[in-house]
Motif scaffolding. Sequence first.
Motif, short mmCIF file in Angstrom:
data_model
loop_
_atom_site.label_atom_id
_atom_site.label_comp_id
_atom_site.label_asym_id
_atom_site.label_seq_id
_atom_site.Cartn_x
_atom_site.Cartn_y
_atom_site.Cartn_z
N ALA A 32 -37.16 10.86 17.76
CA ALA A 32 -37.69 9.61 17.20
C ALA A 32 -38.79 9.89 16.19
O ALA A 32 -38.85 9.27 15.12
CB ALA A 32 -38.21 8.70 18.32
N ALA A 33 -39.65 10.86 16.49
CA ALA A 33 -40.72 11.21 15.55
C ALA A 33 -40.15 11.79 14.26
O ALA A 33 -40.74 11.65 13.19
CB ALA A 33 -41.68 12.21 16.21
N ALA A 34 -38.98 12.42 14.34
CA ALA A 34 -38.34 12.98 13.15
C ALA A 34 -37.97 11.89 12.15
O ALA A 34 -37.88 12.16 10.95
CB ALA A 34 -37.10 13.78 13.53
N VAL A 35 -37.78 10.66 12.61
CA VAL A 35 -37.53 9.55 11.68
C VAL A 35 -38.73 9.40 10.74
O VAL A 35 -38.58 9.32 9.52
CB VAL A 35 -37.24 8.23 12.43
CG1 VAL A 35 -37.19 7.06 11.45
CG2 VAL A 35 -35.95 8.33 13.23
N MET A 36 -39.91 9.38 11.31
CA MET A 36 -41.12 9.23 10.49
C MET A 36 -41.35 10.46 9.62
O MET A 36 -41.79 10.33 8.47
CB MET A 36 -42.34 8.95 11.36
CG MET A 36 -42.26 7.62 12.11
SD MET A 36 -41.84 6.21 11.05
CE MET A 36 -43.17 6.21 9.87
N ASP A 37 -41.05 11.64 10.13
CA ASP A 37 -41.17 12.85 9.32
C ASP A 37 -40.19 12.82 8.15
O ASP A 37 -40.51 13.24 7.04
CB ASP A 37 -40.93 14.10 10.17
CG ASP A 37 -42.06 14.39 11.13
OD1 ASP A 37 -43.18 13.89 10.90
OD2 ASP A 37 -41.83 15.11 12.12
N SER A 38 -39.00 12.29 8.40
CA SER A 38 -37.99 12.16 7.35
C SER A 38 -38.43 11.14 6.30
O SER A 38 -38.24 11.34 5.10
CB SER A 38 -36.65 11.77 7.97
OG SER A 38 -35.66 11.62 6.99
N VAL A 39 -39.05 10.05 6.75
CA VAL A 39 -39.60 9.06 5.82
C VAL A 39 -40.67 9.73 4.95
O VAL A 39 -40.67 9.59 3.72
CB VAL A 39 -40.19 7.84 6.57
CG1 VAL A 39 -41.00 6.96 5.63
CG2 VAL A 39 -39.07 7.04 7.23
N ALA A 40 -41.56 10.49 5.58
CA ALA A 40 -42.63 11.16 4.83
C ALA A 40 -42.07 12.17 3.83
O ALA A 40 -42.62 12.35 2.74
CB ALA A 40 -43.59 11.85 5.80
N ALA A 41 -40.96 12.82 4.18
CA ALA A 41 -40.34 13.81 3.29
C ALA A 41 -39.48 13.15 2.22
O ALA A 41 -39.02 13.82 1.31
CB ALA A 41 -39.51 14.78 4.12
N GLY A 42 -39.23 11.84 2.34
CA GLY A 42 -38.41 11.14 1.37
C GLY A 42 -36.92 11.26 1.60
O GLY A 42 -36.11 10.86 0.76
N THR A 43 -36.52 11.80 2.74
CA THR A 43 -35.09 12.00 3.01
C THR A 43 -34.46 10.90 3.86
O THR A 43 -33.23 10.82 3.93
CB THR A 43 -34.85 13.36 3.70
OG1 THR A 43 -35.67 13.44 4.87
CG2 THR A 43 -35.17 14.51 2.77
N TRP A 44 -35.25 10.05 4.49
CA TRP A 44 -34.70 9.02 5.37
C TRP A 44 -33.66 8.14 4.68
O TRP A 44 -32.56 7.96 5.20
CB TRP A 44 -35.82 8.18 5.99
CG TRP A 44 -35.33 7.00 6.77
CD1 TRP A 44 -35.51 5.70 6.46
CD2 TRP A 44 -34.58 7.02 8.00
NE1 TRP A 44 -34.91 4.89 7.41
CE2 TRP A 44 -34.33 5.69 8.36
CE3 TRP A 44 -34.08 8.03 8.80
CZ2 TRP A 44 -33.62 5.33 9.51
CZ3 TRP A 44 -33.37 7.69 9.94
CH2 TRP A 44 -33.14 6.35 10.28
#
Length: 197
Positions: free
Chosen positions: A136-148
């Motif tokens: 679930a935290a990877a969703v926010m990390d993906s948002v921060a990386a611009g990949t979500w």
Amino acid sequence: MDEQEGAMTGTGTGEDPAAAVDPALLLADFVNTLDVESASDEIATPAGLAGWLAGRGLVPSGAAAVDSDVRTAVALREGLREAMEAHHGAQEADIPDDLEDVLAALPLRVTLTGPRPALVPLDPPGATAAGLARIAAAVMDSVAAGTWPRLKTCQVDTCRWAFLDTSKNRSRSWCSMKVCGNRAKTRAYRARRRAPA
């Protein structure tokens, strides 16, 4: 999953064992634990779920899972699949209630101890819930990386494989042009040929 060139590196606190894993690729990998075409499910059992999480460094080797963990994992996976499906168009994602419930129940907290704020699991590191919380935290990390917004699912109903759309215009519809894209184009061609003049 193909055409993964240009994938961004993961971010994390440096303390998380899964911090080096690219968050977008982790999310796609998790959604792809169910192969829709073959109906093969890697996390259908507690042992399968625990093994999958341990194999990605999300829980220690030997961690145990129970049936309720499997139900939580499946609800998280299928909710993420639906959210990725919405990335094909301009429509807002209609987040399933089950996904909202799962996300609300996962043990996460914000920490400021790393180079940037991050979500980290509250449960002991060996708990299966902590491994699911890392996803679930990877969703926010993906948002921060611009990949979500680039995480999508194949538009072929019998596939629905998750992939990272690395095309310049973010218009990719299939996990693979060679397989699913070719099948879809062939079906469309045959349908046009059968249509009355």
